[in-house]
Design a protein around this motif. Structure first.
Motif, PDB file in Angstrom:
ATOM      1  N   THR A 276       0.861  -1.130   0.208  1.00  0.00           N
ATOM      2  CA  THR A 276       0.132  -0.006   0.252  1.00  0.00           C
ATOM      3  C   THR A 276       0.731   1.220  -0.075  1.00  0.00           C
ATOM      4  N   GLY A 277       2.187   0.972  -0.043  1.00  0.00           N
ATOM      5  CA  GLY A 277       2.825   2.384   0.129  1.00  0.00           C
ATOM      6  C   GLY A 277       2.588   3.102   1.189  1.00  0.00           C
ATOM      7  N   SER A 278       2.434   2.548   2.407  1.00  0.00           N
ATOM      8  CA  SER A 278       2.164   3.054   3.709  1.00  0.00           C
ATOM      9  C   SER A 278       0.846   4.074   3.755  1.00  0.00           C
ATOM     10  N   ARG A 308      15.957  -1.722   8.845  1.00  0.00           N
ATOM     11  CA  ARG A 308      17.152  -1.288   9.209  1.00  0.00           C
ATOM     12  C   ARG A 308      17.812  -0.393   8.514  1.00  0.00           C
ATOM     13  N   GLU A 309      17.316   0.256   7.235  1.00  0.00           N
ATOM     14  CA  GLU A 309      17.758   1.144   6.664  1.00  0.00           C
ATOM     15  C   GLU A 309      17.639   2.422   7.520  1.00  0.00           C
ATOM     16  N   LEU A 310      18.795   3.367   7.202  1.00  0.00           N
ATOM     17  CA  LEU A 310      18.932   4.679   7.882  1.00  0.00           C
ATOM     18  C   LEU A 310      18.899   4.519   9.526  1.00  0.00           C
ATOM     19  N   ALA A 311      19.377   3.308   9.934  1.00  0.00           N
ATOM     20  CA  ALA A 311      19.319   2.861  11.519  1.00  0.00           C
ATOM     21  C   ALA A 311      19.402   4.004  12.549  1.00  0.00           C
ATOM     22  N   GLU A 342       9.609   5.524  10.211  1.00  0.00           N
ATOM     23  CA  GLU A 342       9.597   5.090   8.742  1.00  0.00           C
ATOM     24  C   GLU A 342       9.227   5.825   7.521  1.00  0.00           C
ATOM     25  N   ASP A 343       8.418   6.791   7.985  1.00  0.00           N
ATOM     26  CA  ASP A 343       7.859   7.889   6.851  1.00  0.00           C
ATOM     27  C   ASP A 343       8.947   9.053   6.569  1.00  0.00           C
ATOM     28  N   VAL A 344       9.716   9.193   7.605  1.00  0.00           N
ATOM     29  CA  VAL A 344      10.749  10.245   7.391  1.00  0.00           C
ATOM     30  C   VAL A 344      12.057   9.472   6.740  1.00  0.00           C
ATOM     31  N   LYS A 345      12.151   8.001   7.007  1.00  0.00           N
ATOM     32  CA  LYS A 345      13.232   7.506   6.329  1.00  0.00           C
ATOM     33  C   LYS A 345      12.755   7.654   4.663  1.00  0.00           C
ATOM     34  N   ILE A 346      11.565   7.273   4.408  1.00  0.00           N
ATOM     35  CA  ILE A 346      11.247   7.252   3.107  1.00  0.00           C
ATOM     36  C   ILE A 346      11.384   8.575   2.471  1.00  0.00           C
ATOM     37  N   VAL A 347      11.144   9.832   3.192  1.00  0.00           N
ATOM     38  CA  VAL A 347      11.538  11.419   2.684  1.00  0.00           C
ATOM     39  C   VAL A 347      12.826  11.219   2.313  1.00  0.00           C
ATOM     40  N   TYR A 581      11.766  -0.272  -3.324  1.00  0.00           N
ATOM     41  CA  TYR A 581      10.259   0.540  -3.509  1.00  0.00           C
ATOM     42  C   TYR A 581       9.653  -0.092  -2.220  1.00  0.00           C
ATOM     43  N   ARG A 582       8.654   0.990  -2.109  1.00  0.00           N
ATOM     44  CA  ARG A 582       7.616   0.791  -0.896  1.00  0.00           C
ATOM     45  C   ARG A 582       6.340   0.331  -1.205  1.00  0.00           C
ATOM     46  N   ASN A 583       6.168   0.110  -2.645  1.00  0.00           N
ATOM     47  CA  ASN A 583       4.604  -0.136  -3.024  1.00  0.00           C
ATOM     48  C   ASN A 583       4.618  -1.309  -3.955  1.00  0.00           C
ATOM     49  N   ALA A 584       3.488  -2.088  -4.378  1.00  0.00           N
ATOM     50  CA  ALA A 584       3.276  -3.126  -5.048  1.00  0.00           C
ATOM     51  C   ALA A 584       3.585  -3.105  -6.770  1.00  0.00           C
TER      52      ALA A 584
END
Length: 589
Positions: A276-278, A308-311, A342-347, A581-584
Motif C-alpha cells: 500500500t505504500g504506507s 534497518r535502513e537509516l538505522a 519509517e515515513d521520515v526514512k522514505i522522505v 520500493y515501498r509499493n506494489a
C-alpha cells in the motif's frame, strides 16, 4: 483493503474516478497550463515593449516570476497535506490566480496605468514603469505566481488520489493518469505558444491576459463538477513538524527501557515492500463517509519495529509507558512512533532522486534561452510562412503530445509482457531514461551548433545580422530529445513521489517535481556565470560573450552540460540501484 465507496453505490467509485480524471482533470489541466504559459512564454516582450524594461531586466523579471511560481508549489503541497484538502487548495489557488490575472488585464487595457509611451523623436531612453504602476504590475504577477504554485502543488495529487492503489487495475490507471497529466500540460502549452501568443502580438496584451483570465475562471466550475464524489485525503497536520521531531529525537535520544531498547541498539527487522505504500484508507474520505474512515482506521496496522535502513533514526522510537516520571515530559514531547520514523526514512531516501533531476531541468532551460537565440540566426521560413523563434516550444510540446499516447498504449503494455511486472517500466527506470536522453540532447545540441557556426563561417556571415542559409529545423533535434526526456522524467517523478511518499506527505513530495524545475532554471543562470567567469580569465574572451552568437563558444558550453549531465546520471544510478520500493507497483503481477 477496498477503496472507500461513495454513497451512490459500490461501483460508483471506480466509474466516477475514471470519468472525473478523463474529463474534469484533463480539461482543468489544459485550461490551467494555458492560463499560465499564455503569459509566461511571451512575458519578456510585454515587459520590454510596454513596461520599457531593458532586455536584462525583462529576462530577470520573467525568470524570477517563473521560478517563484514553481517553488510556491511546495507551499501548495504543504498546505494540502497539513491543513486542507487538495480540492480546497485548488479552488483557493485558482481564485488567487484569477485575481492576479484580472489586475494584469486591467492594467494592460488602461493607458494611464501604463508607463507613458516612448516619444519617437526623443533621443532619451524610455522611462520604465515605476511607483504605483510598478506595484500594480508586480502585484498581478506574484498573485498569479502564488495561484499557479498552489495549483501545481495540489492538482496532480488530487487526481492521483481518485484511484484505488490497493488493486493492480487502480495502480495501472494511476500510472496512465500521470502520463496524460503531462499530455494535458503539453496541450495547454501548445495553445498558449500558438494562439495566445499570436493574439498578444497582433491584437493586444489586454486580450492575451483576458484569455488567461477566462481560462482559469472556466477551470473552476469544470473542477467543481465532481465535488460530491471526489475522494480527498484527510489532512493530518504539518509533515515538516513530524520530520523535525524525528530528526531531533534521533539526535538527542538516549536508550529507554523495555521494548524500545531493541530499536535503539539496532535489533530491527527487514522491511518488505508494502503493498500500500504506507497508505491507509483512514487517510481518505468522501463527503459523508466518516463511518468508512472509522472502520478503515480500526483495520489499520502499524509496523511493530523500524527497518534497518537509516538505522540512526531508529533511536527516535521511544517508550510510551504511562508511568514515566513528570521530569521526563520534555523528552516525551519528542517521542516518535515507528510509522513516523519509517515515513521520515522514505522522505530522506527519495531526496537523492530529487537532486539528480535538477540537472535535467537545467538542460531544459536551454530550450527557452540559447536554443531560441540559435534559431533566431537561422532560416525560419516554412514555405511562405516565417515562424517566430519564440514559437519554438511548439517542437517539444508536439513531441510530448505525440509520444505520450504511444508510450502509454504501446511501450508500457509491451514492457509489461516482457518483464512480467505490473508497471512494465518502473518509476526510476523512466526517470533514468529521461536523464540519458538529456545527455544525448546536449551532445546533439553541441553538434548542431558546430554545424551552424561552420555554415556562418563558410558563407562569410559571422558578423551579418541576416539569417544564415541553414534551416531552423536542425534545432528540432535537440528539442526532440529534450521533449522526450521531459515526458519520461516529469511523469515518472510525479508518480514516483506520489506512490513512494507517506500518505500524509504526498502532496508536498509531489511538489518536489516542480521545485526541481525551478532550481534547474536557477542553476542554468549560475552555470552561465561560472563558465563566463572561469573562461574569461587571463584576457581571454568568455565563452558566452561576444558581438553576436556566432562569436560565442556555445558548443563548448553544451559539451560542459553534457559532461555534467553524465556525472549527474552516475549519481542517480548510484542511488537508484540501492533504492527499495515501498509499493506494489514494481513487483511481479
Amino acid at each position: 483493503m477496498p477503496a472507500l465507496r461513495a454513497r451512490t453505490g459500490p461501483s460508483s467509485s471506480s466509474a466516477r474516478s475514471g470519468l472525473a480524471l478523463v474529463s474534469e482533470e484533463a480539461v482543468v489541466e489544459v485550461l490551467e497550463n494555458l492560463a499560465f504559459l499564455a503569459n509566461a512564454s511571451n512575458l519578456v516582450r510585454y515587459l520590454m515593449g510596454f513596461m520599457h524594461y531593458s532586455p536584462l531586466q525583462s529576462a530577470t523579471t520573467v525568470t524570477n516570476f517563473m521560478g517563484t511560481a514553481f517553488l510556491l508549489a511546495l507551499l501548495g503541497g504543504f498546505l494540502s497535506d497539513a491543513f486542507f484538502t487538495t480540492y480546497t487548495i485548488y479552488i483557493v489557488s485558482a481564485f488567487i490566480e484569477f485575481m492576479g490575472l484580472v489586475i494584469l488585464t486591467v492594467q494592460a487595457r488602461t493607458p494611464h496605468l501604463m508607463p507613458p509611451p516612448c516619444a519617437a523623436a526623443a533621443k532619451a531612453p524610455c522611462t520604465p514603469v515605476s511607483g504605483a504602476r510598478k506595484a500594480m504590475l508586480f502585484a498581478g504577477l506574484y498573485l498569479t505566481a502564488l495561484g499557479v504554485g498552489g495549483i501545481k502543488g495540489s492538482l496532480p495529487s488530487h487526481g492521483a488520489e481518485q484511484f484505488d492503489e490497493h488493486a493492480p487495475r487502480g495502480r495501472k490507471a494511476r500510472s496512465t493518469f500521470f502520463n496524460y497529466f503531462v499530455f494535458c500540460l503539453s496541450c495547454g502549452a501548445l495553445v498558449a505558444v500558438t494562439l495566445a501568443v499570436w493574439v498578444e502580438d497582433n491584437r493586444g496584451w489586454q486580450w492575451g491576459f483576458g484569455i488567461s483570465t477566462i481560462a482559469i475562471l472556466l477551470s473552476v466550475p469544470v473542477f467543481a463538477a465532481g465535488s460530491g464524489l471526489y475522494r480527498n485525503k484527510v489532512p493530518t497536520g504539518s509533515p515538516l513538524t513530524t520530520i523535525a521531531r524525528v530528526l531531533a529525537a534521533a539526535a538527542l535520544a538516549h536508550r529507554c527501557r523495555g521494548g524500545a531498547q531493541s530499536a535503539s541498539n539496532g535489533a530491527v527487522i527487514d522491511r518488505a515492500p508494502s503493498p500500500t505504500g504506507s497508505t491507509d484508507m483512514k487517510d481518505y474520505c468522501k463527503p459523508g463517509d466518516m463511518m468508512g474512515i472509522a472502520a478503515a482506521a480500526a483495520a489499520a496496522t502499524e509496523p511493530a519495529e523500524p527497518s534497518r535502513e537509516l538505522a540512526f533514526l531508529n533511536r527516535a522510537v521511544r517508550c510510551h509507558d504511562e508511568d514515566q516520571q513528570p521530569q521526563q515530559n520534555g523528552r516525551r514531547l519528542l517521542a516518535c512512533k515507528v510509522q513516523e520514523v519509517e515515513d521520515v526514512k522514505i522522505v530522506l531516501m527519495v531526496l537523492p532522486i530529487f537532486f539528480s533531476t535538477i540537472m535535467l531541468n537545467c538542460c531544459l532551460a536551454q530550450l527557452s534561452t540559447f536554443s531560441v537565440e540559435q534559431a533566431a540566426t537561422m532560416d525560419t521560413r516554412v514555405g511562405g510562412l516565417t515562424v517566430p523563434p519564440a514559437s519554438l516550444p511548439v517542437f517539444p510540446v508536439t513531441f510530448i503530445i505525440l509520444l505520450a499516447p504511444v508510450y502509454d498504449h504501446a511501450i508500457v503494455p509491451f514492457a509489461r509482457r516482457v518483464t512480467g511486472t505490473e508497471m512494465g517500466i518502473s518509476h526510476l527506470q523512466r526517470i533514468g531514461t529521461g536523464l540519458v536522453l538529456s545527455i544525448v540532447a546536449m551532445a546533439v545540441a553541441a553538434a548542431v551548433e558546430v554545424k551552424r557556426k561552420n555554415v556562418a563561417a563558410d558563407a562569410g556571415m559571422l558578423d551579418s545580422p541576416k539569417p544564415l542559409p541553414i534551416s531552423f529545423f536542425w534545432i528540432a533535434f535537440q528539442y526532440l530529445f529534450l521533449g522526450s526526456a521531459d515526458l519520461f522524467t516529469l511523469a515518472g517523478l510525479l508518480e514516483f513521489f506520489f506512490s513512494e511518499a507517506p500518505s500524509r506527505m504526498r502532496s508536498l513530495a509531489t511538489s518536489l517535481s516542480w521545485a526541481s524545475l525551478a532550481l534547474g532554471y536557477y542553476l542554468s543562470s549560475v552555470l552561465v556565470s561560472i563558465v563566463n567567469s572561469a573562461t574569461g580569465r587571463g584576457g581571454h574572451r568568455p565563452w558566452l560573450q561576444g558581438a553576436s552568437l556566432n562569436h560565442y563558444h556555445l558548443e563548448r558550453f553544451y559539451w560542459v552540460m553534457c559532461v555534467l549531465s553524465t556525472l549527474n546520471y552516475l549519481f542517480f544510478l548510484f542511488w537508484a540501484i540501492r533504492y527499495k520500493y515501498r509499493n506494489a507497483g514494481v513487483i511481479k503481477g
